[in-house]
Design an enzyme around this catalytic site. Sequence first.
Site, PDB file in Angstrom:
ATOM      1  N   GLU A 166      90.489  73.270  11.927  1.00 16.96           N
ATOM      2  CA  GLU A 166      90.559  71.984  11.211  1.00 16.96           C
ATOM      3  C   GLU A 166      90.851  72.249   9.739  1.00 16.96           C
ATOM      4  OE1 GLU A 166      87.000  69.726  11.946  1.00 16.96           O
ATOM      5  OE2 GLU A 166      87.634  69.198  13.982  1.00 16.96           O
ATOM      6  N   ASP A 221      87.668  76.833  13.126  1.00 16.25           N
ATOM      7  CA  ASP A 221      88.115  76.112  14.327  1.00 16.25           C
ATOM      8  C   ASP A 221      89.507  75.491  14.151  1.00 16.25           C
ATOM      9  OD1 ASP A 221      87.684  74.066  12.602  1.00 16.25           O
ATOM     10  OD2 ASP A 221      86.155  73.037  13.786  1.00 16.25           O
ATOM     11  N   LYS A 266     130.659  67.307  19.560  1.00 15.32           N
ATOM     12  CA  LYS A 266     129.633  68.118  20.224  1.00 15.32           C
ATOM     13  C   LYS A 266     128.869  67.299  21.248  1.00 15.32           C
ATOM     14  CE  LYS A 266     125.426  69.144  18.261  1.00 15.32           C
ATOM     15  NZ  LYS A 266     124.524  69.741  17.255  1.00 15.32           N
ATOM     16  N   ASP A 322     126.119  72.246   8.009  1.00  7.95           N
ATOM     17  CA  ASP A 322     125.287  71.346   8.815  1.00  7.95           C
ATOM     18  C   ASP A 322     124.033  71.004   8.025  1.00  7.95           C
ATOM     19  OD1 ASP A 322     124.569  69.857  11.014  1.00  7.95           O
ATOM     20  OD2 ASP A 322     124.632  71.525  12.442  1.00  7.95           O
ATOM     21  N   ARG A 330     125.307  67.642  23.396  1.00  7.82           N
ATOM     22  CA  ARG A 330     124.124  68.472  23.618  1.00  7.82           C
ATOM     23  C   ARG A 330     123.657  68.295  25.057  1.00  7.82           C
ATOM     24  NH1 ARG A 330     120.662  71.506  21.076  1.00  7.82           N
ATOM     25  NH2 ARG A 330     121.448  71.127  18.980  1.00  7.82           N
ATOM     26  N   ARG A 388     115.061  64.152  13.874  1.00  7.79           N
ATOM     27  CA  ARG A 388     116.045  63.990  14.945  1.00  7.79           C
ATOM     28  C   ARG A 388     115.575  62.969  15.991  1.00  7.79           C
ATOM     29  NH1 ARG A 388     116.949  70.340  15.821  1.00  7.79           N
ATOM     30  NH2 ARG A 388     114.799  70.280  15.106  1.00  7.79           N
ATOM     31  N   GLN A 389     114.286  62.584  15.923  1.00  4.04           N
ATOM     32  CA  GLN A 389     113.790  61.538  16.843  1.00  4.04           C
ATOM     33  C   GLN A 389     113.756  60.227  16.061  1.00  4.04           C
ATOM     34  OE1 GLN A 389     113.159  62.208  20.102  1.00  4.04           O
ATOM     35  NE2 GLN A 389     112.596  60.116  20.623  1.00  4.04           N
ATOM     36  N   ASP A 418     129.615  68.894  14.192  1.00  7.16           N
ATOM     37  CA  ASP A 418     129.499  67.664  14.988  1.00  7.16           C
ATOM     38  C   ASP A 418     129.744  66.468  14.073  1.00  7.16           C
ATOM     39  OD1 ASP A 418     127.113  67.238  13.573  1.00  7.16           O
ATOM     40  OD2 ASP A 418     125.923  68.230  15.126  1.00  7.16           O
TER      41      ASP A 418
HETATM   42  C1  R5P Z   1     121.881  68.012  15.135  1.00  8.26           C
HETATM   43  O1  R5P Z   1     122.701  67.110  15.262  1.00  8.26           O
HETATM   44  C2  R5P Z   1     121.737  68.790  13.872  1.00  8.26           C
HETATM   45  O2  R5P Z   1     122.556  68.312  12.848  1.00  8.26           O
HETATM   46  C3  R5P Z   1     122.009  70.265  14.072  1.00  8.26           C
HETATM   47  O3  R5P Z   1     123.378  70.435  14.409  1.00  8.26           O
HETATM   48  C4  R5P Z   1     121.161  70.832  15.164  1.00  8.26           C
HETATM   49  O4  R5P Z   1     119.848  70.386  15.077  1.00  8.26           O
HETATM   50  C5  R5P Z   1     121.190  72.339  15.138  1.00  8.26           C
HETATM   51  O5  R5P Z   1     120.395  72.807  16.174  1.00  8.26           O
HETATM   52  P1  R5P Z   1     120.682  74.221  16.832  1.00  8.26           P
HETATM   53  O6  R5P Z   1     120.760  75.229  15.719  1.00  8.26           O
HETATM   54  O7  R5P Z   1     119.494  74.447  17.733  1.00  8.26           O
HETATM   55  O8  R5P Z   1     121.947  74.110  17.606  1.00  8.26           O
END
Ligand code: R5P
Length: 312
Positions: A38, A36, A208, A234, A210, A114-115, A185
């Site tokens: 779990e 299931d 950048k 990155d 988004r 990222r959150q 960024d």
């Molecule tokens: C966001 O600020 C992260 O550092 C990455 O630049 C981002 O998560 C990359 O996401 P994606 O490949 O979807 O553009």
Amino acid sequence: MGGVVASGSGDTALAEALAKELEWDHVQLEARRFPDTEGYVRVPDDCIEPVRSGPVALVSATFPDSAILETLFLLHALNDVREGNMSSLKNGERSLPNVGPGLFLIIPYFGYSRQDKRFMVGEAVSARFLASTFANHCDGIVILDIHAPAAVEGLTTPVELVSSMSEIALHLQTKVHPDFILSPDKGAVERASEVAQTIGVPFSYLEKKRIDAHTIEHTPKDLDVNGQIVAIVDDMISTGGTICRASEALMKQGAKEVHAACTHGLFTGGAIKRLSSHVSGVHSTDSLPNPRANVSAAPALARGVNALLEQI
Ligand code: R5P
């Protein structure tokens, strides 16, 4: 102080590599799924003594979501074994002496990082919630190239934030020979500039914006990249959108070759294919198993474990 590196259903290869770096043994914990879906975890009989005889570094990711629960269950089982707590045992309770602190959680890729703040009223600060939940169940945490350190600030459990940028720099220097490093960024400026400094080449960054998960825009900027090999650095590549847009800007300004490098290769929704038409090469650590992993995350994780050992 010798210990063991443990892993569950994922991360075995990285856990073995970390064990080699630390000159510790690796133990494989049991982690599987019922029909299931779990999860079930157990410290097998032959691992009981090893996980009680010294520090334990549990390598466990928090991505995808199922890995979060597995990580929590593994911490729970390891804590009980180390504390000698065998209450609720079906065939009669037993107990062993408590071996004390020394359970460390090693997170190669910290999902939800990222959150790290509320972007709108009412949102969960998922990264912070996860970090504090893990911190309540271990004696120290190592996190590799976390997106935003704010998520772990103020925790009372020691947290070592480590980075693979020195290994990424060495890899790029020997395999790509970049003339220029670009951060796509502002968020990656610190990481990318460290790579540029290590290699000894110029560096710049883009602004950048988004628009949504799949759409980003870069503010145009003059970059001195004509005829040059450029590596974009990155922390993570997800859909590849950020890298593709940055690469387009570089090619327009005459770059000879563009490479993409990151710690965390998520590569979601056809990212590898998308990237292959925009960059000459993709370079990533093995913090997440992925087809472009060519840099080991183990040395950085080992630095974190050694730093934690000095604190217990
Ligand atoms: C966001 O600020 C992260 O550092 C990455 O630049 C981002 O998560 C990359 O996401 P994606 O490949 O979807 O553009």
